[in-house]
Design a protein around this motif. Sequence first.
Motif, PDB file in Angstrom:
ATOM      1  N   UNK A  49      -7.584   2.155  -0.117  1.00 45.38           N
ATOM      2  CA  UNK A  49      -6.532   3.080   0.270  1.00 45.38           C
ATOM      3  C   UNK A  49      -7.006   4.508   0.044  1.00 45.38           C
ATOM      4  N   UNK A  50      -6.439   5.475   0.756  1.00 45.02           N
ATOM      5  CA  UNK A  50      -6.775   6.887   0.519  1.00 45.02           C
ATOM      6  C   UNK A  50      -6.353   7.309  -0.893  1.00 45.02           C
ATOM      7  N   UNK A  51      -7.001   8.335  -1.411  1.00 45.34           N
ATOM      8  CA  UNK A  51      -6.713   8.810  -2.761  1.00 45.34           C
ATOM      9  C   UNK A  51      -5.248   9.143  -3.021  1.00 45.34           C
ATOM     10  N   UNK A  52      -4.540   9.776  -2.076  1.00 44.59           N
ATOM     11  CA  UNK A  52      -3.127  10.070  -2.368  1.00 44.59           C
ATOM     12  C   UNK A  52      -2.316   8.820  -2.724  1.00 44.59           C
ATOM     13  N   UNK A  53      -2.686   7.662  -2.149  1.00 45.01           N
ATOM     14  CA  UNK A  53      -2.004   6.416  -2.488  1.00 45.01           C
ATOM     15  C   UNK A  53      -2.545   5.843  -3.796  1.00 45.01           C
ATOM     16  N   UNK A 261       6.137  -6.439  -6.499  1.00 49.36           N
ATOM     17  CA  UNK A 261       6.620  -5.049  -6.485  1.00 49.36           C
ATOM     18  C   UNK A 261       5.411  -4.156  -6.676  1.00 49.36           C
ATOM     19  N   UNK A 262       5.162  -3.287  -5.711  1.00 50.25           N
ATOM     20  CA  UNK A 262       4.001  -2.411  -5.752  1.00 50.25           C
ATOM     21  C   UNK A 262       4.449  -0.971  -5.527  1.00 50.25           C
ATOM     22  N   UNK A 263       3.496  -0.057  -5.454  1.00 54.96           N
ATOM     23  CA  UNK A 263       3.846   1.349  -5.261  1.00 54.96           C
ATOM     24  C   UNK A 263       4.487   1.593  -3.894  1.00 54.96           C
ATOM     25  N   UNK A 264       4.303   0.678  -2.945  1.00 52.14           N
ATOM     26  CA  UNK A 264       4.925   0.794  -1.633  1.00 52.14           C
ATOM     27  C   UNK A 264       6.381   0.318  -1.641  1.00 52.14           C
ATOM     28  N   UNK A 265       6.742  -0.534  -2.588  1.00 52.34           N
ATOM     29  CA  UNK A 265       8.048  -1.181  -2.633  1.00 52.34           C
ATOM     30  C   UNK A 265       7.864  -2.671  -2.846  1.00 52.34           C
ATOM     31  N   UNK A 266       8.850  -3.459  -2.415  1.00 51.30           N
ATOM     32  CA  UNK A 266       8.752  -4.921  -2.461  1.00 51.30           C
ATOM     33  C   UNK A 266       8.026  -5.383  -1.207  1.00 51.30           C
TER      34      UNK A 266
END
Length: 381
Positions: A49-53, A261-266
């Motif tokens: 993933x890109x650094x911002x993520x 559950x991750x930084x993106x959501x469920x």
Amino acid sequence: MSLPLTQLFRIGSYAVTKQLKGGKYPLVLMLEPLLRCNLACAGCGKIDYPDPILNQRLSYDQCMEAIDECGAPAVSIAGGEPLLHRDMPRIVEGYLKKKKFVILCTNALLMKKKIDDYKPDPGFTWSIHLDGDKAMHDHAVCQDGVYEVAYEAIELAKSKGFRVQVNCTVFDGASPERLAGFFDTMQEMGVEITISPGYAYERAADQTHFLNRQKTRQFFRDVFKRGDGGRAWSFTNSPLFLDFLAGNQTYECTPWSMPLRTVFGWQKPCYLVGEGYVGTFKELMEGTEWDQYGVGKYEKCADCMVHCGFEGTAAADSMRHPLKMMGVSRKGVRTDGPFAPDIDLSNQRPTEEVHMSHVERELAKIKLANPSASKHVVAAL
């Protein structure tokens, strides 16, 4: 090593009650509070993933909300490398206060430095990533010397009174004889093993070393026959899941049993396949078209036999057919004779490429929330 009676009773009572009521329910919350890692394994699809993520983190409050939402009796914390999260000791303590069984997964590179931030507890287990012996593991993680660090971390954690298990993922080309030897080593150390074939993450750098279903079934028969049908070793996996790996059970997956559950959501529909993200656990359970996913239904799922999808199926089968489960536990996994029928793949729907749309949406959210990061987000896009 077995779970304390209090944990066994709590988890068992929860599962039996939910099974009797019917419907879908989670067994283990899979939590990824960050995706950043200090390794770059070729078979991993979690770090591309890109650094911002990669710079995103779930907060302590978000982690507590996740377990409250889903109500699972256990949580497995992974990533990325969770020991990079500055609030991880507090997160673990928060789950323990809620009487949850906590499994903290780590590659162990930071354990020596971080271990005193944690306290031994009957509900807490270190799960150390080891994909076989030194040569097998260091090859899998694409870095020399990691096996020795992990081995020393196991010894250190056990000397301090912690519960320890290893998480072993198997890839194509692995040697059954060498893997059995690794299991012997773990048994001598008094360490349980969570075993699973690898999953072909669509973003993984190496797409050539994942086992298909037929190879998986034959491979595990070749392994288990070297250990008295698997009885020579201590696994965290259920006996019927091990029997499934050896091709003796025909199972469909239970993707909601271990929601992510991750930084993106469920993540929809499961820990392994990212087909969309929603804001709440209720949305995940009620808004996911579960019948669209699984072996025989979706091309991405065709070769999957991973524990987070099928352990829930094996657990439910154990409750419905306890004598079958006890028979496998007592006699060991059958390693010869005909395989159980496999699932027909002829009607599965083709793969949909949706990964980049999720990445773009997350980057847009980051840009909106933090305008000062705009130049980095634009570069990532």
